[in-house]
Design a protein around this motif. Structure first.
Motif, PDB file in Angstrom:
ATOM      1  N   ARG A   8      -8.239 102.088  -3.170  1.00 23.84           N
ATOM      2  CA  ARG A   8      -7.929 101.442  -4.445  1.00 23.84           C
ATOM      3  C   ARG A   8      -8.115  99.927  -4.396  1.00 23.84           C
ATOM      4  NH1 ARG A   8      -2.603 103.599  -4.990  1.00 23.84           N
ATOM      5  NH2 ARG A   8      -3.132 105.678  -4.336  1.00 23.84           N
ATOM      6  N   ASP A   9      -7.999  99.329  -3.250  1.00 26.15           N
ATOM      7  CA  ASP A   9      -8.159  97.873  -3.163  1.00 26.15           C
ATOM      8  C   ASP A   9      -9.054  97.528  -1.977  1.00 26.15           C
ATOM      9  OD1 ASP A   9      -8.030  95.169  -3.144  1.00 26.15           O
ATOM     10  OD2 ASP A   9      -5.857  95.058  -3.407  1.00 26.15           O
ATOM     11  N   PRO A  10     -10.360  97.402  -2.237  1.00 24.39           N
ATOM     12  CA  PRO A  10     -11.307  97.210  -1.134  1.00 24.39           C
ATOM     13  C   PRO A  10     -11.113  95.872  -0.416  1.00 24.39           C
ATOM     14  CG  PRO A  10     -12.407  96.967  -3.253  1.00 24.39           C
ATOM     15  CD  PRO A  10     -11.027  97.446  -3.549  1.00 24.39           C
ATOM     16  N   ASP A  11     -10.379  94.944  -1.036  1.00 27.85           N
ATOM     17  CA  ASP A  11     -10.209  93.640  -0.407  1.00 27.85           C
ATOM     18  C   ASP A  11      -9.026  93.604   0.551  1.00 27.85           C
ATOM     19  OD1 ASP A  11     -12.365  92.682  -1.817  1.00 27.85           O
ATOM     20  OD2 ASP A  11     -11.114  92.136  -3.538  1.00 27.85           O
ATOM     21  N   VAL A  12      -8.262  94.681   0.583  1.00 31.23           N
ATOM     22  CA  VAL A  12      -7.079  94.719   1.451  1.00 31.23           C
ATOM     23  C   VAL A  12      -7.284  95.784   2.512  1.00 31.23           C
ATOM     24  CG1 VAL A  12      -4.615  95.235   1.538  1.00 31.23           C
ATOM     25  CG2 VAL A  12      -5.540  93.878  -0.346  1.00 31.23           C
ATOM     26  N   VAL A  13      -7.143  95.377   3.787  1.00 27.97           N
ATOM     27  CA  VAL A  13      -7.420  96.288   4.887  1.00 27.97           C
ATOM     28  C   VAL A  13      -6.157  97.059   5.278  1.00 27.97           C
ATOM     29  CG1 VAL A  13      -7.230  95.585   7.317  1.00 27.97           C
ATOM     30  CG2 VAL A  13      -9.444  95.852   6.283  1.00 27.97           C
ATOM     31  N   LEU A  14      -5.010  96.444   5.064  1.00 23.70           N
ATOM     32  CA  LEU A  14      -3.742  97.102   5.376  1.00 23.70           C
ATOM     33  C   LEU A  14      -2.686  96.606   4.392  1.00 23.70           C
ATOM     34  CD1 LEU A  14      -2.058  97.854   8.681  1.00 23.70           C
ATOM     35  CD2 LEU A  14      -0.877  96.327   7.123  1.00 23.70           C
ATOM     36  N   ARG A  15      -1.862  97.537   3.945  1.00 25.04           N
ATOM     37  CA  ARG A  15      -0.794  97.156   3.013  1.00 25.04           C
ATOM     38  C   ARG A  15       0.511  97.787   3.458  1.00 25.04           C
ATOM     39  NH1 ARG A  15      -2.303  97.378  -2.976  1.00 25.04           N
ATOM     40  NH2 ARG A  15      -2.829  95.236  -2.427  1.00 25.04           N
ATOM     41  N   ALA A  16       1.503  96.957   3.721  1.00 25.61           N
ATOM     42  CA  ALA A  16       2.840  97.454   4.063  1.00 25.61           C
ATOM     43  C   ALA A  16       3.761  97.085   2.910  1.00 25.61           C
ATOM     44  CB  ALA A  16       3.328  96.820   5.360  1.00 25.61           C
ATOM     45  N   SER A  17       4.532  98.060   2.437  1.00 24.38           N
ATOM     46  CA  SER A  17       5.434  97.747   1.332  1.00 24.38           C
ATOM     47  C   SER A  17       6.834  98.289   1.578  1.00 24.38           C
ATOM     48  CB  SER A  17       4.918  98.302   0.000  1.00 24.38           C
ATOM     49  OG  SER A  17       3.729  99.006   0.154  1.00 24.38           O
ATOM     50  N   GLY A  18       7.803  97.437   1.311  1.00 24.26           N
ATOM     51  CA  GLY A  18       9.211  97.828   1.372  1.00 24.26           C
ATOM     52  C   GLY A  18       9.667  98.296   2.738  1.00 24.26           C
ATOM     53  N   ILE A  19       9.105  97.669   3.796  1.00 28.33           N
ATOM     54  CA  ILE A  19       9.408  98.142   5.156  1.00 28.33           C
ATOM     55  C   ILE A  19      10.838  97.771   5.568  1.00 28.33           C
ATOM     56  CG2 ILE A  19       8.807  97.951   7.610  1.00 28.33           C
ATOM     57  CD1 ILE A  19       6.685  99.360   5.883  1.00 28.33           C
ATOM     58  N   ALA A  20      11.583  98.774   5.987  1.00 32.02           N
ATOM     59  CA  ALA A  20      12.919  98.551   6.549  1.00 32.02           C
ATOM     60  C   ALA A  20      13.009  99.294   7.873  1.00 32.02           C
ATOM     61  CB  ALA A  20      13.994  99.055   5.588  1.00 32.02           C
ATOM     62  N   VAL A  21      13.546  98.612   8.877  1.00 34.02           N
ATOM     63  CA  VAL A  21      13.706  99.212  10.209  1.00 34.02           C
ATOM     64  C   VAL A  21      15.094  98.871  10.740  1.00 34.02           C
ATOM     65  CG1 VAL A  21      12.910  99.221  12.615  1.00 34.02           C
ATOM     66  CG2 VAL A  21      11.235  99.045  10.767  1.00 34.02           C
ATOM     67  N   ARG A  22      15.799  99.876  11.257  1.00 37.24           N
ATOM     68  CA  ARG A  22      17.046  99.649  11.995  1.00 37.24           C
ATOM     69  C   ARG A  22      16.812 100.085  13.436  1.00 37.24           C
ATOM     70  NH1 ARG A  22      21.532  99.102   8.691  1.00 37.24           N
ATOM     71  NH2 ARG A  22      22.911  99.684  10.403  1.00 37.24           N
TER      72      ARG A  22
END
Ligand SMILES: Nc1ncnc2c1ncn2[C@@H]1O[C@H](COP(=O)(O)OP(=O)(O)OP(=O)(O)O)[C@@H](O)[C@H]1O
Ligand SMILES: [Mg+2]
Length: 262
Positions: A8-22
């Motif tokens: 969907r977005d050829p200009d973005v190689v990786l997209r992380a959204s709303g990442i939460a880690v405990r």
């Protein structure tokens, strides 16, 4: 978490959204968003324990976040990774070129290569990182900076779309660190690879960064350097007064009481 490609977005190689880690019961990252544009160098900057390695492991897909999703290049082989800690046994009978060759293992290029061609691919990766001179040296006997170059060649030999580098400057003297920064800049210009690179200090990387993600208190301030490396944005992030200082043509971020920090 999505393993999908980014059609969907050829200009973005990786997209992380709303990442939460405990980890160990404590929140390390809360609601972090990060886009890696094609051909960009993105700096993940933060103090020890800020969560840089944790975020890289999430981006790579070896740590599953408690919330959020990562969309990355379709093939796992599309990502080259150099971890923060690697100890190379000085007695291991591995030459630098053998380490680079291992980056091609498992048919990562998808096509079998003939022996001569294989050697050419390895030589090319070594040349790209300025490691040709010690291609046949035992890797355990190389200096920290030389090993760093060999590991970088290992990571790029399969021509990934994305490179994740965890503290590649940490064990280098200032001159070698500047060399590696210039090398990363050259790599992305020549090959169009996107690079995510972590550091606790922004100063050396800033001239080549297209985007910065500053991490503190589990949160991230993300954007172009001019949007993030600012007194107000960093003071908000750190929840204490921070100042951006220009000196000797370089940029330093310090706590307002004048103590050098990150
Ligand atoms: N396996 C684990 N179990 C529990 N806590 C962990 C684990 N791994 C990391 N942590 C904690 O998560 C936090 C972030 O660690 P991380 O290694 O991501 O930081 P970092 O920014 O890479 O630090 P450094 O600059 O020292 O490399 C730290 O508080 C660390 O103690
Ligand atoms: Mg780390």
């Amino acid at each position: 978490m999505s393993e999908g490609s980014l059609h969907r977005d050829p200009d973005v190689v990786l997209r992380a959204s709303g990442i939460a880690v405990r980890l160990g019961g404590a929140p390390v990252l809360t609601n972090v968003d990060l886009d890696v544009p094609r051909g960009a160098i993105v700096g993940l900057i933060g103090a020890n324990g800020a969560g840089k390695t944790t975020l890289l492991r999430v981006l790579l897909g070896i740590l599953r976040p408690d919330a959020g999703r990562v969309q990355r290049p379709g093939r796992r082989a599309g990502i080259g990774y150099v971890p923060q800690k690697i100890s190379l046994d000085p007695h291991a009978p591995l030459r630098a070129r053998d380490v680079v060759m291992l980056g091609l293992d498992g048919g990562r290029l998808g096509i079998p290569l003939r022996r001569g061609r294989l050697r050419g691919v390895v030589d090319d990766a070594l040349a790209q990182v300025g490691a040709s001179a010690f291609a046949d040296a035992r890797v355990g006997e190389l200096s920290g900076g030389q090993q760093q170059r060999v590991l970088l060649a290992h990571a790029i030999v399969s021509r990934p779309a994305l490179l994740l580098l965890d503290e590649p400057l940490a064990s280098l003297d200032p001159a070698s660190a500047r060399d590696v920064v210039a090398l990363l800049d050259g790599l992305r210009r020549r090959s169009g690879v996107s690079i995510v690179v972590t550091a606790h200090d922004l100063t050396l990387l800033l001239p080549v960064l297209d985007r910065v993600a500053y991490l503190a208190g589990g949160r991230a301030a993300v954007g172009a350097p001019s949007e993030v490396v600012r007194d107000d944005v960093l003071s908000d992030l750190y929840r204490r007064p921070m100042r951006v200082i220009e000196a000797a043509g370089r940029t330093f971020v310090v706590a307002d009481e004048g103590m050098a920090t990150e």
